[in-house]
Design a protein around this motif. Structure first.
Motif, PDB file in Angstrom:
ATOM      1  N   SER A   1      87.178 -55.952  -8.400  1.00 48.84           N
ATOM      2  CA  SER A   1      87.887 -55.991  -9.693  1.00 48.84           C
ATOM      3  C   SER A   1      87.822 -54.530 -10.448  1.00 48.84           C
ATOM      4  O   SER A   1      86.783 -53.783 -10.126  1.00 48.84           O
ATOM      5  CB  SER A   1      87.529 -57.137 -10.453  1.00 48.84           C
ATOM      6  OG  SER A   1      87.739 -58.428  -9.899  1.00 48.84           O
ATOM      7  N   SER A   2      88.628 -54.395 -11.402  1.00 46.88           N
ATOM      8  CA  SER A   2      88.511 -53.270 -12.313  1.00 46.88           C
ATOM      9  C   SER A   2      88.820 -53.571 -13.648  1.00 46.88           C
ATOM     10  O   SER A   2      89.193 -54.979 -14.028  1.00 46.88           O
ATOM     11  CB  SER A   2      89.592 -52.202 -11.759  1.00 46.88           C
ATOM     12  OG  SER A   2      90.805 -52.667 -11.823  1.00 46.88           O
ATOM     13  N   LYS A   3      89.101 -52.770 -14.553  1.00 46.61           N
ATOM     14  CA  LYS A   3      89.500 -53.074 -15.992  1.00 46.61           C
ATOM     15  C   LYS A   3      90.832 -53.781 -15.939  1.00 46.61           C
ATOM     16  O   LYS A   3      91.127 -54.440 -16.816  1.00 46.61           O
ATOM     17  CB  LYS A   3      89.606 -51.781 -16.826  1.00 46.61           C
ATOM     18  CG  LYS A   3      89.789 -51.886 -18.196  1.00 46.61           C
ATOM     19  CD  LYS A   3      89.630 -50.750 -18.943  1.00 46.61           C
ATOM     20  CE  LYS A   3      90.268 -50.993 -20.619  1.00 46.61           C
ATOM     21  NZ  LYS A   3      90.109 -49.618 -21.356  1.00 46.61           N
ATOM     22  N   ASP A   4      91.783 -53.295 -15.000  1.00 45.47           N
ATOM     23  CA  ASP A   4      92.964 -53.822 -15.230  1.00 45.47           C
ATOM     24  C   ASP A   4      93.417 -54.928 -14.027  1.00 45.47           C
ATOM     25  O   ASP A   4      94.458 -55.757 -14.144  1.00 45.47           O
ATOM     26  CB  ASP A   4      93.882 -52.675 -14.843  1.00 45.47           C
ATOM     27  CG  ASP A   4      93.828 -51.804 -16.099  1.00 45.47           C
ATOM     28  OD1 ASP A   4      93.610 -51.978 -17.055  1.00 45.47           O
ATOM     29  OD2 ASP A   4      93.798 -50.342 -15.563  1.00 45.47           O
TER      30      ASP A   4
ATOM     31  N   SER B   1      83.186 -56.880  -7.645  1.00 47.26           N
ATOM     32  CA  SER B   1      83.107 -55.669  -7.147  1.00 47.26           C
ATOM     33  C   SER B   1      84.385 -55.120  -6.686  1.00 47.26           C
ATOM     34  O   SER B   1      84.607 -53.873  -6.777  1.00 47.26           O
ATOM     35  CB  SER B   1      81.886 -55.749  -5.897  1.00 47.26           C
ATOM     36  OG  SER B   1      82.757 -56.657  -4.923  1.00 47.26           O
TER      37      SER B   1
ATOM     38  N   SER C   1      91.454 -58.276 -11.981  1.00 50.73           N
ATOM     39  CA  SER C   1      90.576 -59.296 -11.771  1.00 50.73           C
ATOM     40  C   SER C   1      90.863 -60.290 -10.751  1.00 50.73           C
ATOM     41  O   SER C   1      91.913 -60.906 -10.790  1.00 50.73           O
ATOM     42  CB  SER C   1      90.399 -59.831 -13.063  1.00 50.73           C
ATOM     43  OG  SER C   1      89.290 -61.116 -12.852  1.00 50.73           O
TER      44      SER C   1
END
Length: 284
Positions: free
Chosen positions: A98-101, A96, A103
């Protein structure tokens, strides 16, 4: 010989939990695994830590990182007080934030320039002191009942996880002295984890590593507490769950993790996680 009659231990019904524990007497811990991430800040004790076939000799201020599904246990070597802070963190919480870039699971993975992952974080960098202070602040916040106390605690946890990942990516590590390790078992465990989508039957593994079926089954149980079949099944389930959480379709996650039949996968998944893969898809 290690007791082989164990299952998953510990349950996490919240996004995270923190425990500050001290053992004043020698205890024997059996091999076990969790379906969440575990971070241990080691304060004191005469302790080795067994993780996925390798035993690490701990020093004060070590930070031990145990991924979901990884078999582990502490090995207490004397009655010296064993003090540690333990954080249980759910995969859903890490995803939740984290994002594409970015972690927050990065620290549980291999360092980019290092083929061998090391789950014991040991560095001379001042970041270790900062991490321990942040964790102490988080521990204190959990007994706070002021306005937005829960939100404040979660913010401190995310700050701790960001600092941990930054340190993991930028700090220089010292060599971690290990205790006794069965190199053959370590090789087999690495092979299994790198080939979950392949045939991992006892027959195949015995041929791959040039050892008899009987001896393979014996040393695997003795070193890990698992039968080979149970270990492989658990690893495939954790792999599938991770893939679903990161956007893969249910069927693709099933077959790419090594399951031959979708119905077998869903039944095993429910037994392991007490929910269905479809329910996880909706949450993701």
């Amino acid at each position: 010989m290690i007791n082989t009659n164990y299952e998953k231990t510990g349950y996490l019904n919240e996004p995270f939990k923190l425990f500050h524990l001290t053992d004043f007497e020698m205890r024997t811990y059996e091999c076990h695994y969790h379906d969440f991430f575990k971070i241990m800040l080691f304060i004191s004790g005469d302790v080795d830590y067994f993780i996925e076939g390798i035993t690490y000799r701990l020093e004060p201020s070590d930070i031990v990182l145990v991924g979901a599904g990884e078999v582990h246990r502490p090995l207490i070597r004397s009655a010296s007080p064993y003090e540690r802070i333990i954080l249980y963190v759910s995969p859903e919480l890490l995803t939740s934030f984290s994002s594409k870039d970015v972690s927050l699971e990065t620290c549980f993975q291999k360092k980019p320039e290092n083929e061998e992952s090391c789950p014991v974080f040991r560095t001379s960098s001042p970041s270790v002191s900062r991490l321990f202070k942040l964790c102490e602040k988080l521990e204190s916040s959990l007994s706070d009942h002021q306005y937005a106390a829960g939100l404040y605690s979660r913010c401190l946890l995310v700050q701790f996880l960001i600092e941990l990942n930054r340190s993991f990516l930028t700090d220089s590590f010292r060599y971690i002295e290990t205790g006794s390790t069965n190199r053959k078992i370590t090789e087999i465990l690495h092979y299994i984890n790198d080939h979950l989508d392949c045939d991992l039957s006892i027959e195949t593994l015995s041929k791959q590593f040039f050892i008899s079926r009987r001896y393979l089954m014996h040393i695997f149980r003795e070193e890990t507490g698992y039968s080979i079949g149970k270990y492989v099944n658990a690893k495939r389930l954790f792999s599938a769950r991770d893939k679903i959480q990161h956007g893969m379709s249910l069927t693709e996650a099933c077959y790419s993790s090594g399951f031959q039949h979708y119905s077998t996968f869903t039944r095993s998944y429910y037994r392991m996680f007490q929910t269905t893969p479809g329910a996880l898809r909706k949450e993701s």
